[in-house]
Design an enzyme around this catalytic site. Structure first.
Site, short mmCIF file in Angstrom:
data_model
loop_
_atom_site.label_atom_id
_atom_site.label_comp_id
_atom_site.label_asym_id
_atom_site.label_seq_id
_atom_site.Cartn_x
_atom_site.Cartn_y
_atom_site.Cartn_z
N GLY A 13 -31.33 -13.51 36.31
CA GLY A 13 -31.36 -11.83 36.45
C GLY A 13 -30.88 -11.47 36.99
N SER A 19 -29.40 -5.23 40.24
CA SER A 19 -31.06 -5.58 39.86
C SER A 19 -30.93 -6.28 41.61
CB SER A 19 -29.95 -6.85 39.39
OG SER A 19 -29.52 -6.28 38.36
N ILE A 20 -32.62 -6.52 41.43
CA ILE A 20 -33.25 -6.98 42.25
C ILE A 20 -32.56 -8.28 43.50
CG2 ILE A 20 -35.27 -7.90 43.30
CD1 ILE A 20 -36.88 -5.84 42.61
N VAL A 65 -33.28 -16.96 28.60
CA VAL A 65 -34.44 -17.35 29.16
C VAL A 65 -35.44 -17.63 27.44
CG1 VAL A 65 -34.01 -17.57 31.45
CG2 VAL A 65 -36.41 -15.87 30.09
N ALA A 95 -40.64 -6.51 28.01
CA ALA A 95 -41.16 -6.34 26.70
C ALA A 95 -40.79 -5.52 26.07
CB ALA A 95 -42.95 -5.88 27.44
N TYR A 155 -47.06 0.37 31.84
CA TYR A 155 -47.12 -0.68 32.35
C TYR A 155 -47.21 -2.00 31.57
CZ TYR A 155 -45.26 -4.42 35.14
OH TYR A 155 -44.18 -5.13 36.16
N LYS A 162 -47.43 -10.09 34.38
CA LYS A 162 -47.58 -9.93 35.07
C LYS A 162 -48.47 -10.91 35.97
CE LYS A 162 -43.47 -8.85 36.49
NZ LYS A 162 -42.58 -9.28 36.55
N ILE A 191 -38.42 0.13 42.45
CA ILE A 191 -37.45 0.81 42.49
C ILE A 191 -36.14 0.77 41.57
CG2 ILE A 191 -35.02 -0.52 43.00
CD1 ILE A 191 -36.85 -2.43 44.57
N THR A 193 -33.67 0.17 39.55
CA THR A 193 -33.16 -0.22 38.39
C THR A 193 -32.50 0.20 37.44
OG1 THR A 193 -34.84 -2.02 37.89
CG2 THR A 193 -33.52 -2.05 40.07
N ALA A 195 -34.59 -1.96 34.43
CA ALA A 195 -35.23 -2.29 34.06
C ALA A 195 -35.89 -1.53 34.27
CB ALA A 195 -36.46 -3.38 34.48
P1 NAD Z 1 -32.97 -5.72 35.89
O1 NAD Z 1 -32.52 -5.44 34.74
O2 NAD Z 1 -31.93 -5.17 37.19
O3 NAD Z 1 -33.14 -6.87 35.75
C1 NAD Z 1 -34.31 -8.05 34.59
C2 NAD Z 1 -33.10 -9.20 34.49
O4 NAD Z 1 -34.04 -9.25 33.48
C3 NAD Z 1 -31.94 -8.20 33.82
O5 NAD Z 1 -30.97 -9.15 34.04
C4 NAD Z 1 -31.89 -9.13 32.31
O6 NAD Z 1 -30.95 -9.37 31.49
C5 NAD Z 1 -33.15 -10.39 32.77
N1 NAD Z 1 -34.29 -10.82 31.63
C6 NAD Z 1 -34.77 -10.55 30.50
N2 NAD Z 1 -34.83 -11.05 29.27
C7 NAD Z 1 -33.96 -12.07 29.79
C8 NAD Z 1 -33.81 -12.92 28.58
N3 NAD Z 1 -34.60 -13.58 27.37
N4 NAD Z 1 -33.26 -14.37 29.07
C9 NAD Z 1 -32.53 -14.15 30.12
N5 NAD Z 1 -32.21 -13.29 31.32
C10 NAD Z 1 -33.72 -12.24 30.91
O7 NAD Z 1 -34.41 -5.25 36.91
P2 NAD Z 1 -34.75 -5.41 38.53
O8 NAD Z 1 -35.48 -3.96 38.86
O9 NAD Z 1 -33.67 -6.04 39.56
O10 NAD Z 1 -35.83 -6.68 37.48
C11 NAD Z 1 -36.09 -8.19 38.13
C12 NAD Z 1 -37.56 -8.39 38.10
O11 NAD Z 1 -38.19 -7.61 39.97
C13 NAD Z 1 -38.14 -8.40 37.29
O12 NAD Z 1 -38.76 -9.38 36.70
C14 NAD Z 1 -39.09 -7.33 37.33
O13 NAD Z 1 -40.95 -7.27 36.57
C15 NAD Z 1 -39.27 -7.62 38.76
N6 NAD Z 1 -39.67 -6.08 39.09
C16 NAD Z 1 -39.54 -4.89 39.51
C17 NAD Z 1 -40.01 -3.70 40.31
C18 NAD Z 1 -38.86 -2.29 39.91
O14 NAD Z 1 -39.51 -1.69 40.03
N7 NAD Z 1 -37.35 -2.53 39.31
C19 NAD Z 1 -41.03 -3.76 41.24
C20 NAD Z 1 -41.17 -5.29 40.60
C21 NAD Z 1 -41.42 -6.00 40.21
O1 0WE Z 2 -41.06 -4.81 35.90
C1 0WE Z 2 -40.94 -3.63 35.26
C2 0WE Z 2 -40.21 -3.92 34.28
C3 0WE Z 2 -40.16 -4.11 33.32
C4 0WE Z 2 -39.99 -3.77 31.85
C5 0WE Z 2 -39.51 -2.30 31.66
C6 0WE Z 2 -38.32 -2.32 31.07
C7 0WE Z 2 -37.30 -1.31 30.77
C8 0WE Z 2 -36.53 -1.34 29.12
C9 0WE Z 2 -40.38 -4.51 31.05
N1 0WE Z 2 -39.35 -4.18 29.71
C10 0WE Z 2 -38.37 -3.46 29.85
N2 0WE Z 2 -38.45 -3.19 28.51
C11 0WE Z 2 -37.34 -2.36 27.83
O2 0WE Z 2 -37.38 -2.63 27.34
N3 0WE Z 2 -41.07 -3.31 36.48
C12 0WE Z 2 -41.96 -3.41 37.54
C13 0WE Z 2 -40.60 -1.79 36.81
C14 0WE Z 2 -41.48 -1.04 36.15
O3 0WE Z 2 -41.99 -0.64 35.25
C15 0WE Z 2 -42.92 0.12 34.59
C16 0WE Z 2 -43.34 1.16 35.89
C17 0WE Z 2 -42.71 0.04 36.38
C18 0WE Z 2 -42.60 -0.02 38.62
C19 0WE Z 2 -43.19 0.43 33.30
C20 0WE Z 2 -44.55 1.52 33.89
C21 0WE Z 2 -44.82 2.50 34.84
C22 0WE Z 2 -44.36 1.69 35.53
#
Ligand code: NAD
Ligand code: 0WE
Length: 255
Positions: A13, A19-20, A65, A95, A155, A162, A191, A193, A195
């Site tokens: 990821g 990225s986290i 994946v 999504a 969301y 989730k 956070i 990022t 995403a």
């Molecule tokens: P990010 O965009 O940096 O990471 C998401 C990763 O998912 C990306 O590296 C992307 O390449 C990867 N990914 C998506 N589809 C894929 C596929 N088909 N095959 C392989 N990799 C794939 O964003 P992030 O915020 O670091 O997200 C990491 C995780 O943390 C996610 O599960 C997200 O739901 C979760 N999360 C994020 C937040 C937030 O607010 N950013 C909060 C809670 C949980």
């Molecule tokens: O899990 C996430 C991110 C999820 C995510 C974000 C995207 C943006 C671009 C999944 N799929 C996509 N597809 C895209 O095309 N988070 C926890 C971060 C997040 O996303 C939100 C949040 C928070 C927090 C979306 C709506 C409301 C709150």
């Protein structure tokens, strides 16, 4: 001090330095683990290549994946390169954009399928790939969000995914406990990022945490990395099937 010398960790990821997954990789590496970092596609390869020289002993691998053959291939490569695995981090969620923009009622069958395939099924598939390499026990960790339990605007299907992911953590923990493989999730606060980019009300969500959360600030990637390090380490040998909040306490807030 947590010492992961001699341990091998694979982190899925990594998209960029925000990225986290990157914060987790840095923490595991600082603790002495050898790092295998997986990026999704050719498009993200350059970013991964640019970042890993910052780590002491890291290599990059490509794996989408949603593709079984790519999952098989990456575990073959990990077996050849390292011979074993101790830690797996799943930091992936996706999504289709429409699904987190439109009314939840309009969620299509295909958007539901893709969200669950990439965000939930992948954890099961990666765990299955890792188990034969986790010969000395291990730790599997994923990332979730409070939207699994409470409704956040937009969301949508990710919240449903989730919820399924958190249930999968419990079922995997029960399945793998006898092999001394622990399975846990971190529920991170919001956070900024990749995403989170382009999500309409994201700054509103960040502001709510600042105004009403116990610590009156948002969490940082590195704080998630610290807890990931703990959960991956022998200090957490008694924790499995658990969802640990790293959200500056926001989830306890009623109003
Ligand atoms: P990010 O965009 O940096 O990471 C998401 C990763 O998912 C990306 O590296 C992307 O390449 C990867 N990914 C998506 N589809 C894929 C596929 N088909 N095959 C392989 N990799 C794939 O964003 P992030 O915020 O670091 O997200 C990491 C995780 O943390 C996610 O599960 C997200 O739901 C979760 N999360 C994020 C937040 C937030 O607010 N950013 C909060 C809670 C949980
Ligand atoms: O899990 C996430 C991110 C999820 C995510 C974000 C995207 C943006 C671009 C999944 N799929 C996509 N597809 C895209 O095309 N988070 C926890 C971060 C997040 O996303 C939100 C949040 C928070 C927090 C979306 C709506 C409301 C709150």
């Amino acid at each position: 001090m947590i010492d992961l010398t001699g341990k091998v960790a694979v982190v899925f990821g990594l998209a960029n330095k925000r990225s986290i997954a990157w914060a987790i990789a840095q923490k595991l590496s600082e603790a002495g683990a050898r790092l295998a970092i997986c990026y999704q596609s050719e498009r993200l390869k350059r970013e991964a290549e640019a970042l890993i020289p910052e780590l002491r002993d890291a290599q990059i691998f490509q794996c989408d994946v949603s593709n079984d053959a790519e999952i098989d291939a990456v575990f073959e490569q990990l077996k050849t390169t390292y011979g074993k695995l101790d830690i797996l981090v799943h930091s992936i969620g996706f999504a289709p954009a429409d699904a987190i923009k439109n009314d939840f009622l309009l969620t299509t069958r295909d958007d539901f399928r893709v969200a669950h395939d990439v965000s939930v099924y992948s954890l099961i598939a990666l765990a299955r790939g890792a188990v034969p390499l986790m010969t000395e026990g291990g730790s599997i960790l994923t990332l979730t969000y409070y939207g699994s339990t409470k409704v956040f605007p937009n969301y949508n299907v990710m919240g449903v995914a989730k919820a399924a992911l958190e249930a999968a953590v419990r079922y995997l923990a029960a399945s793998l406990g006898s092999k001394n493989i622990r399975v846990n999730a971190i529920s991170a606060g919001p956070i900024k990022t990749l995403a989170a980019r382009g999500i309409g009300d994201f700054s509103k969500i960040l502001t709510a945490v600042e105004e009403r959360g116990p610590l009156h600030r948002n969490v940082e990637q590195i704080e998630v990395g610290n807890v990931a390090l703990f959960l991956s380490s022998p200090l957490a040998s008694g924790i499995t099937g658990e969802i640990t909040f790293v959200d500056c306490g926001y989830n306890i807030t009623g109003l």
